[in-house]
Structure formats: C-alpha cells, structure tokens
Design an enzyme around this catalytic site. Structure first.
Site, PDB file in Angstrom:
ATOM      1  N   ASP A  33      -0.588  18.502 -33.051  1.00 19.64           N
ATOM      2  CA  ASP A  33      -0.729  19.837 -33.639  1.00 19.64           C
ATOM      3  C   ASP A  33       0.497  20.669 -33.274  1.00 19.64           C
ATOM      4  O   ASP A  33       0.800  20.860 -32.094  1.00 19.64           O
ATOM      5  CB  ASP A  33      -1.998  20.492 -33.101  1.00 19.64           C
ATOM      6  CG  ASP A  33      -2.372  21.770 -33.834  1.00 19.64           C
ATOM      7  OD1 ASP A  33      -1.567  22.247 -34.654  1.00 19.64           O
ATOM      8  OD2 ASP A  33      -3.478  22.283 -33.593  1.00 19.64           O
ATOM      9  N   SER A  77      -3.621  25.054 -39.606  1.00 22.13           N
ATOM     10  CA  SER A  77      -4.101  23.684 -39.385  1.00 22.13           C
ATOM     11  C   SER A  77      -5.219  23.299 -40.343  1.00 22.13           C
ATOM     12  O   SER A  77      -5.402  22.105 -40.623  1.00 22.13           O
ATOM     13  CB  SER A  77      -4.571  23.522 -37.937  1.00 22.13           C
ATOM     14  OG  SER A  77      -3.488  23.616 -37.037  1.00 22.13           O
ATOM     15  N   THR A 130      -8.224  20.541 -37.280  1.00 26.61           N
ATOM     16  CA  THR A 130      -7.689  19.213 -37.579  1.00 26.61           C
ATOM     17  C   THR A 130      -8.755  18.126 -37.578  1.00 26.61           C
ATOM     18  O   THR A 130      -8.820  17.329 -38.520  1.00 26.61           O
ATOM     19  CB  THR A 130      -6.540  18.861 -36.608  1.00 26.61           C
ATOM     20  OG1 THR A 130      -5.503  19.839 -36.765  1.00 26.61           O
ATOM     21  CG2 THR A 130      -5.982  17.485 -36.888  1.00 26.61           C
ATOM     22  N   GLU A 251      -5.853  13.447 -32.208  1.00 22.95           N
ATOM     23  CA  GLU A 251      -4.993  14.634 -32.173  1.00 22.95           C
ATOM     24  C   GLU A 251      -4.748  15.106 -30.754  1.00 22.95           C
ATOM     25  O   GLU A 251      -5.649  15.103 -29.910  1.00 22.95           O
ATOM     26  CB  GLU A 251      -5.662  15.777 -32.950  1.00 22.95           C
ATOM     27  CG  GLU A 251      -4.878  17.095 -32.896  1.00 22.95           C
ATOM     28  CD  GLU A 251      -5.732  18.330 -33.154  1.00 22.95           C
ATOM     29  OE1 GLU A 251      -5.160  19.366 -33.553  1.00 22.95           O
ATOM     30  OE2 GLU A 251      -6.966  18.276 -32.943  1.00 22.95           O
ATOM     31  N   ASP A 256       0.870  22.666 -30.072  1.00 22.63           N
ATOM     32  CA  ASP A 256       0.649  23.933 -30.764  1.00 22.63           C
ATOM     33  C   ASP A 256       0.495  25.072 -29.766  1.00 22.63           C
ATOM     34  O   ASP A 256       1.050  26.158 -29.956  1.00 22.63           O
ATOM     35  CB  ASP A 256      -0.598  23.824 -31.647  1.00 22.63           C
ATOM     36  CG  ASP A 256      -0.753  25.019 -32.574  1.00 22.63           C
ATOM     37  OD1 ASP A 256       0.180  25.292 -33.351  1.00 22.63           O
ATOM     38  OD2 ASP A 256      -1.815  25.672 -32.541  1.00 22.63           O
ATOM     39  N   HIS A 260       2.922  28.362 -29.634  1.00 24.19           N
ATOM     40  CA  HIS A 260       2.417  29.735 -29.730  1.00 24.19           C
ATOM     41  C   HIS A 260       2.746  30.547 -28.477  1.00 24.19           C
ATOM     42  O   HIS A 260       3.047  31.738 -28.562  1.00 24.19           O
ATOM     43  CB  HIS A 260       0.904  29.727 -29.945  1.00 24.19           C
ATOM     44  CG  HIS A 260       0.491  29.395 -31.341  1.00 24.19           C
ATOM     45  ND1 HIS A 260       0.884  30.145 -32.424  1.00 24.19           N
ATOM     46  CD2 HIS A 260      -0.300  28.405 -31.830  1.00 24.19           C
ATOM     47  CE1 HIS A 260       0.363  29.635 -33.526  1.00 24.19           C
ATOM     48  NE2 HIS A 260      -0.353  28.577 -33.198  1.00 24.19           N
ATOM     49  N   ASP A 298       0.754  18.381 -38.102  1.00 22.48           N
ATOM     50  CA  ASP A 298       0.189  19.129 -39.226  1.00 22.48           C
ATOM     51  C   ASP A 298       1.130  20.244 -39.677  1.00 22.48           C
ATOM     52  O   ASP A 298       1.137  20.631 -40.839  1.00 22.48           O
ATOM     53  CB  ASP A 298      -1.189  19.694 -38.872  1.00 22.48           C
ATOM     54  CG  ASP A 298      -1.196  20.483 -37.573  1.00 22.48           C
ATOM     55  OD1 ASP A 298      -0.170  20.501 -36.859  1.00 22.48           O
ATOM     56  OD2 ASP A 298      -2.240  21.082 -37.257  1.00 22.48           O
ATOM     57  N   HIS A 299       1.959  20.720 -38.741  1.00 22.57           N
ATOM     58  CA  HIS A 299       2.950  21.771 -39.030  1.00 22.57           C
ATOM     59  C   HIS A 299       3.812  21.937 -37.791  1.00 22.57           C
ATOM     60  O   HIS A 299       3.533  21.341 -36.740  1.00 22.57           O
ATOM     61  CB  HIS A 299       2.274  23.106 -39.378  1.00 22.57           C
ATOM     62  CG  HIS A 299       1.284  23.542 -38.338  1.00 22.57           C
ATOM     63  ND1 HIS A 299       1.670  24.047 -37.107  1.00 22.57           N
ATOM     64  CD2 HIS A 299      -0.070  23.529 -38.327  1.00 22.57           C
ATOM     65  CE1 HIS A 299       0.592  24.330 -36.383  1.00 22.57           C
ATOM     66  NE2 HIS A 299      -0.484  24.016 -37.104  1.00 22.57           N
TER      67      HIS A 299
END
Length: 359
Positions: A33, A77, A130, A251, A256, A260, A298-299
C-alpha cells in the site's frame, strides 16, 4: 532514518527469463500500500546500499502502471483496489462497486466459483480497502460493519488481518465492540468451519479441513520484517492442497503509513515486509511452475525522492503527505508473466487476473 530493517535473503538462484505462455494454476498477488518506486529505491539504498537490489526487483518482467480513479487523478486505496481486483474504474471511496452503484465481481470471487481456494491477508485491518475489494461491495469504504458482514458471505479459505478489525465482528454488548447491533459474527464463522487465530504460530496449527479467520497484533508479530513471508509460507502450503489451484492476495499497509507520515523507517519496514513475502512467493513459484507471482502497489504515497550522494550519504525528501498520481511498478514471474510489459493501467491487472482465473 533511525533504524535498519533486516533485508530479505537473496534468492537461492537467479530467476529464469523465459516466456511461459501457459495459464497459471495459482496466482499470488502481493500489494504494498503506497509502495511507489520511491519507496522501492529508498529501501534498496537503505538496506542494500545500491539501487534495484530488492528481491522483488529481480523478477524478470515489469511494467509501469497508472492508478487514476474514475473520479480523480489521484486515487485512494478503494478505487485502486477495485481496479486491481475487478478490472474496472470506480470513484474514490467505493469498494468493488461501479460509479453507478452496481456490484463488481472480484477476481477472487470468480476464482472461488471456479473451485479454487482463496486467501486474503493483510497487515491492515481485514476491513481495510485493499483486502475488502476482493470480498465485499459497498459505496463507502468506511462502512466497516457491512464490510465485516460481507466477509462472512465470501466463504474464502483464509481471511487474516490485524487485531484492529476484531471490534466489528463482536456484538454491540461485547467489550470493545464498534457494531450498532447485537450480531455476533465469530460464532457464525465458526459454524462455517472457521478457526479464529490471534498469532502467526497458531496459523500453522489449524487443521487442514478448517478455514482460517485471523486477527493478529499489529504492534507485535506484524511489526517484524519476515512476518508476511511467514504468513505466506503457511498459507501457500494450505492452499496448494487444492488440485484446482488457488488465488491469494497479501498486503503490507506500512509503506502507506510511512508516506502519509513522512516517516522513512515505516516506508522501509513495509517495503521490506513485501520483499520477504516476495522471496517466499518466488521460491514457491520456482518449485511449482504453475504459479504466477505479481508484486505491485495500489498507488504511490508521499512523493518520495532519495539520492545517494558522492560522500555516501542518503538524502531523502518527501514532497507531500498525500497520495500522488505517479505510476507504480508491477513485477511478474511465472506462467503468463510475459504479458506484463510497458505502460499499462491498474485495470489491466484486474482484467488479467479475471481472464486467467476464469480458466
């Protein structure tokens, strides 16, 4: 960077670069993620002192994958997960549901209909976007109670997330519950043949005929580098008993969080977790040549940039605390891996999964 993550051991031998056009019996999908190319580069430089040295980067086929959603240039997500799982774009925040509200069938659900065994595992809550896109349908990723209800309907063989999701499986009257009704999902899971686990070691002890529902401590076992590789090893042994094959999605949520929070230690830890899992998956696929392994994100999160200076120092910069629209890497090994090449879109992942798992 204040800590050094333990890198995954190198592969036992180089992976063969061959075009295997067969349809895979099994598919392993690993998702970091927020694990964009910046996270991969940072982790390789920080743990191996050179670029492109992660285990997953030794996979012979790769592509760059766009991630925009139906509603935004920058995805979340839920929308990106829906594209990966179902092969269609949707609005940010929507779980395996089209922009007009229609339910979308995930590759995992399709594979289950074909008689394959299914595993969904994550260091996030099992109700996170996810994992949820593979078994649930909802217009809002935050509808955790309904998503928990959907997990029971999936009848998937393995469902494992962190302990934070447990509150949505307990009746309103139970301590720590977040539900607004008195439905107790755990007894319903037990009635369907599930055993509930709370740690990695107990996973391996579950009788073969039982399904698994797991809630594992995020700050405990799920905070080690090898943890996802250990979970995957156990899951692959269980799922591979099905002669019709399996599909599994695993995952790591930590990259992620690192993006962040602009926290490189978390970025490196989460990416290293995926690399340990990639090693487990690739060694399995080397022995079982009917297995396709895919590794992606996912990004991208954080806009990470890292440079090794002439003095050897690692210079790091985050450009945002949000997701970005930067394309992400997709790596592949095994039957049909040659189809991963060039510049593609995240919906192409879902379409390929559905095509291969329908056979």
């Amino acid at each position: 960077i204040t800590q050094t993550s333990k890198p995954a051991p190198a592969l036992t031998a180089a992976l063969p670069v061959e075009t295997n056009t067969a349809t895979p019996r099994n598919i392993i999908l690993l998702v970091g993620d927020g694990m964009g190319h910046g996270a991969l580069r940072l982790t390789s430089l920080a743990t191996r002192n050179a670029d492109d040295q992660l285990v997953l980067q030794q996979m012979p086929f790769n592509a760059l994958c766009t991630t925009y959603s139906f509603s935004d240039e920058v995805t979340d997500s839920a929308a990106s997960g829906t594209a990966n799982a179902c092969g269609q774009k949707t609005k940010n925040g929507m779980i395996a549901t089209s922009p007009t509200g229609q339910q979308l069938e995930s590759a995992a659900t399709l594979a289950k209909k074909q008689g394959r065994s299914i595993g969904i595992m994550t260091s996030d809550s099992l109700l996170g976007a996810t994992p949820a896109v593979f078994y649930a349908h909802n217009k809002s990723r935050g509808s955790y109670q309904n998503i928990a209800n959907d997990s029971l309907l999936s009848t998937f063989d393995i469902l494992i997330g962190n302990a934070g999701g447990l509150a949505w499986f307990l009746p309103k009257s139970a301590s720590g519950s977040k539900r607004n009704d008195d439905r107790a999902l755990l007894p319903e899971f037990s009635a369907q043949g599930y055993m509930v686990i709370t740690n990695i070691s107990s996973f391996a002890q579950v009788p073969a005929q039982q399904k698994v529902l797991g809630f594992i401590d995020y700050k405990g076992e799920l905070s080690s580098e090898p943890c996802l590789g250990q979970l995957l090893d156990t899951a692959l042994t269980r799922l591979n008993a099905n002669p019709k094959g399996f599909f599994i999605m695993l995952e790591s949520s930590m990259p992620d969080s690192g993006g962040h929070g602009n926290k490189p230690d978390l970025t490196i830890m989460g990416t290293t977790q995926i690399d340990w899992a990639a090693r487990a998956a690739l060694e399995f696929a080397r022995k079982h040549q009917d297995t396709l392994v895919l590794v992606t994100a996912d990004h991208e999160t954080g806009g990470i940039q890292s440079i090794r200076t002439k003095t050897g120092a690692l210079t790091l910069r985050y450009t945002t605390t949000s997701h970005t629209s930067t394309p992400v890497d997709l790596y592949a090994f095994g039957p049909s891996a040659h189809r991963i090449a060039g510049n593609i879109d995240n919906t192409d992942i879902g379409k390929l999964l559905r095509e291969l798992l329908a056979k």
